[in-house]
Design a protein around this motif. Sequence first.
Motif, PDB file in Angstrom:
ATOM      1  N   ASN A 154       0.831  -1.212   0.000  1.00 29.64           N
ATOM      2  CA  ASN A 154       0.000   0.000   0.000  1.00 29.64           C
ATOM      3  C   ASN A 154       0.861   1.255   0.000  1.00 29.64           C
ATOM      4  O   ASN A 154       1.759   1.401   0.833  1.00 29.64           O
ATOM      5  CB  ASN A 154      -0.915   0.010   1.234  1.00 29.64           C
ATOM      6  CG  ASN A 154      -1.909  -1.135   1.204  1.00 29.64           C
ATOM      7  OD1 ASN A 154      -2.670  -1.278   0.265  1.00 29.64           O
ATOM      8  ND2 ASN A 154      -1.883  -1.961   2.253  1.00 29.64           N
ATOM      9  N   ASP A 155       0.572   2.126  -0.953  1.00 29.04           N
ATOM     10  CA  ASP A 155       1.234   3.429  -1.033  1.00 29.04           C
ATOM     11  C   ASP A 155       0.450   4.254  -2.051  1.00 29.04           C
ATOM     12  O   ASP A 155       0.661   4.140  -3.259  1.00 29.04           O
ATOM     13  CB  ASP A 155       2.688   3.283  -1.468  1.00 29.04           C
ATOM     14  CG  ASP A 155       3.452   4.611  -1.446  1.00 29.04           C
ATOM     15  OD1 ASP A 155       2.800   5.658  -1.590  1.00 29.04           O
ATOM     16  OD2 ASP A 155       4.682   4.592  -1.304  1.00 29.04           O
ATOM     17  N   SER A 156      -0.454   5.072  -1.570  1.00 35.37           N
ATOM     18  CA  SER A 156      -1.373   5.798  -2.469  1.00 35.37           C
ATOM     19  C   SER A 156      -0.652   6.759  -3.402  1.00 35.37           C
ATOM     20  O   SER A 156      -1.040   6.912  -4.569  1.00 35.37           O
ATOM     21  CB  SER A 156      -2.429   6.558  -1.645  1.00 35.37           C
ATOM     22  OG  SER A 156      -1.792   7.457  -0.739  1.00 35.37           O
ATOM     23  N   GLU A 157       0.408   7.408  -2.909  1.00 39.04           N
ATOM     24  CA  GLU A 157       1.129   8.362  -3.752  1.00 39.04           C
ATOM     25  C   GLU A 157       1.833   7.654  -4.915  1.00 39.04           C
ATOM     26  O   GLU A 157       1.783   8.107  -6.063  1.00 39.04           O
ATOM     27  CB  GLU A 157       2.154   9.142  -2.923  1.00 39.04           C
ATOM     28  CG  GLU A 157       1.567  10.209  -2.028  1.00 39.04           C
ATOM     29  CD  GLU A 157       0.733  11.228  -2.802  1.00 39.04           C
ATOM     30  OE1 GLU A 157       1.251  11.770  -3.803  1.00 39.04           O
ATOM     31  OE2 GLU A 157      -0.424  11.464  -2.430  1.00 39.04           O
ATOM     32  N   THR A 212       1.002   4.780  -6.134  1.00 38.23           N
ATOM     33  CA  THR A 212      -0.061   4.240  -7.001  1.00 38.23           C
ATOM     34  C   THR A 212      -0.474   5.265  -8.046  1.00 38.23           C
ATOM     35  O   THR A 212      -0.625   4.937  -9.228  1.00 38.23           O
ATOM     36  CB  THR A 212      -1.292   3.824  -6.159  1.00 38.23           C
ATOM     37  OG1 THR A 212      -0.915   2.765  -5.281  1.00 38.23           O
ATOM     38  CG2 THR A 212      -2.431   3.353  -7.056  1.00 38.23           C
ATOM     39  N   LYS A 213      -0.644   6.517  -7.642  1.00 39.05           N
ATOM     40  CA  LYS A 213      -1.023   7.590  -8.581  1.00 39.05           C
ATOM     41  C   LYS A 213       0.030   7.764  -9.672  1.00 39.05           C
ATOM     42  O   LYS A 213      -0.287   7.911 -10.858  1.00 39.05           O
ATOM     43  CB  LYS A 213      -1.198   8.917  -7.828  1.00 39.05           C
ATOM     44  CG  LYS A 213      -2.428   8.991  -6.959  1.00 39.05           C
ATOM     45  CD  LYS A 213      -2.464  10.329  -6.221  1.00 39.05           C
ATOM     46  CE  LYS A 213      -3.573  10.357  -5.189  1.00 39.05           C
ATOM     47  NZ  LYS A 213      -3.536  11.611  -4.387  1.00 39.05           N
ATOM     48  N   ARG A 271       0.012   4.767 -12.191  1.00 39.11           N
ATOM     49  CA  ARG A 271      -1.143   4.807 -13.107  1.00 39.11           C
ATOM     50  C   ARG A 271      -0.938   5.835 -14.213  1.00 39.11           C
ATOM     51  O   ARG A 271      -1.316   5.610 -15.354  1.00 39.11           O
ATOM     52  CB  ARG A 271      -2.438   5.074 -12.328  1.00 39.11           C
ATOM     53  CG  ARG A 271      -2.811   3.895 -11.462  1.00 39.11           C
ATOM     54  CD  ARG A 271      -4.150   4.021 -10.780  1.00 39.11           C
ATOM     55  NE  ARG A 271      -4.403   2.846  -9.957  1.00 39.11           N
ATOM     56  CZ  ARG A 271      -5.522   2.634  -9.288  1.00 39.11           C
ATOM     57  NH1 ARG A 271      -6.508   3.519  -9.338  1.00 39.11           N
ATOM     58  NH2 ARG A 271      -5.670   1.536  -8.564  1.00 39.11           N
ATOM     59  N   ASN A 302      -2.986  -3.786 -11.345  1.00 33.66           N
ATOM     60  CA  ASN A 302      -2.843  -4.227  -9.950  1.00 33.66           C
ATOM     61  C   ASN A 302      -1.530  -4.978  -9.737  1.00 33.66           C
ATOM     62  O   ASN A 302      -0.857  -4.800  -8.721  1.00 33.66           O
ATOM     63  CB  ASN A 302      -4.022  -5.132  -9.554  1.00 33.66           C
ATOM     64  CG  ASN A 302      -5.311  -4.353  -9.389  1.00 33.66           C
ATOM     65  OD1 ASN A 302      -5.302  -3.130  -9.262  1.00 33.66           O
ATOM     66  ND2 ASN A 302      -6.437  -5.050  -9.379  1.00 33.66           N
ATOM     67  N   GLU A 324       1.345  -2.412  -9.785  1.00 35.09           N
ATOM     68  CA  GLU A 324       1.341  -1.618  -8.548  1.00 35.09           C
ATOM     69  C   GLU A 324       1.836  -2.446  -7.364  1.00 35.09           C
ATOM     70  O   GLU A 324       2.658  -1.986  -6.569  1.00 35.09           O
ATOM     71  CB  GLU A 324      -0.071  -1.086  -8.271  1.00 35.09           C
ATOM     72  CG  GLU A 324      -0.503  -0.007  -9.253  1.00 35.09           C
ATOM     73  CD  GLU A 324      -1.990   0.326  -9.150  1.00 35.09           C
ATOM     74  OE1 GLU A 324      -2.668  -0.205  -8.239  1.00 35.09           O
ATOM     75  OE2 GLU A 324      -2.479   1.105  -9.989  1.00 35.09           O
TER      76      GLU A 324
END
Length: 290
Positions: free
Chosen positions: A71-74, A76-77, A80, A109, A112
């Motif tokens: 998990n790492d939202s930054e 991931t952005k 993408r 997925n 990522e």
Amino acid sequence: MACTEEEFTELLSGEVFIDMDKLIAISRHGIPDKVRPEVWKYLLGISKTDKSEEERVKKQQQQEYKEIDKNDSETTKKIRAHLKRYQNFNRDKSDPRLKIDWQSVEIRNKVENIIISYNNYNNDIEYSFGMLAILGPFISTLQTESDIFFCFAAMMKKIEENLQSESLTLKLSRFMMYFRSVLPELFSHFEEEEINSNDWATSWIQNFLSCELPIECTLRLWDTYLSGRLGLDLHVYVCLAILTNFSEELLELEHSEILSFLQHLPGIDIDQIIAQAYNIFDDIRANNEL
């Protein structure tokens, strides 16, 4: 001369251990698609040559990968956004059998998970587009996410070790020096057309042509990088061989056409390019330019 799938299968089916010297020797001339996933795992040290250890190590790797935080939202952005760019590099130029929809949820997925795992596995590393570029061939070749992760991590380590002996800046500088020496007319043409090396050569050298070549060409090239006598050091000479091969076409093109060509190379006989790269290496060494 490339060995057949049957010859590889026979070597890989050894009951006690894998003869790595033989596997390395026969891999230099290209690995058949069906056995490439298994062979690459041996060449990268992911699979153990002792068959009695094989299952234990595989389960251990799967468990280790499962436990890494993904998990790492930054990040991931960023991934993408970069997947669109990578998709554009690979559009309409690859073997349909190897074509991948990099925008699909399944592939996205997987990418990522692997890159975020790699970053969390190596706390001091930040994500960059180059990671996606290096990961691409492994996504195209291997099926199991944990296998892809460990092969990718091993390749990144090889690249890091290669850059420790000569930085990317020095490697680029040496490449451009050789370019001027080996292909003076084309080098002058690039200067006249104001072609900036940052717009093409940096990616060529840094990402090992994984963006610019059709994927089937990249896979064949990497077979040799993982098993050849020069390893990743051959890459600079491969780049020179590609420029030599396309010099006549490039001399006819203007600025934007040149950049487009260099960023989206057509299919090419990689066996011929590799042979030519070794010849260029030998010529440069003979002239004491190394």
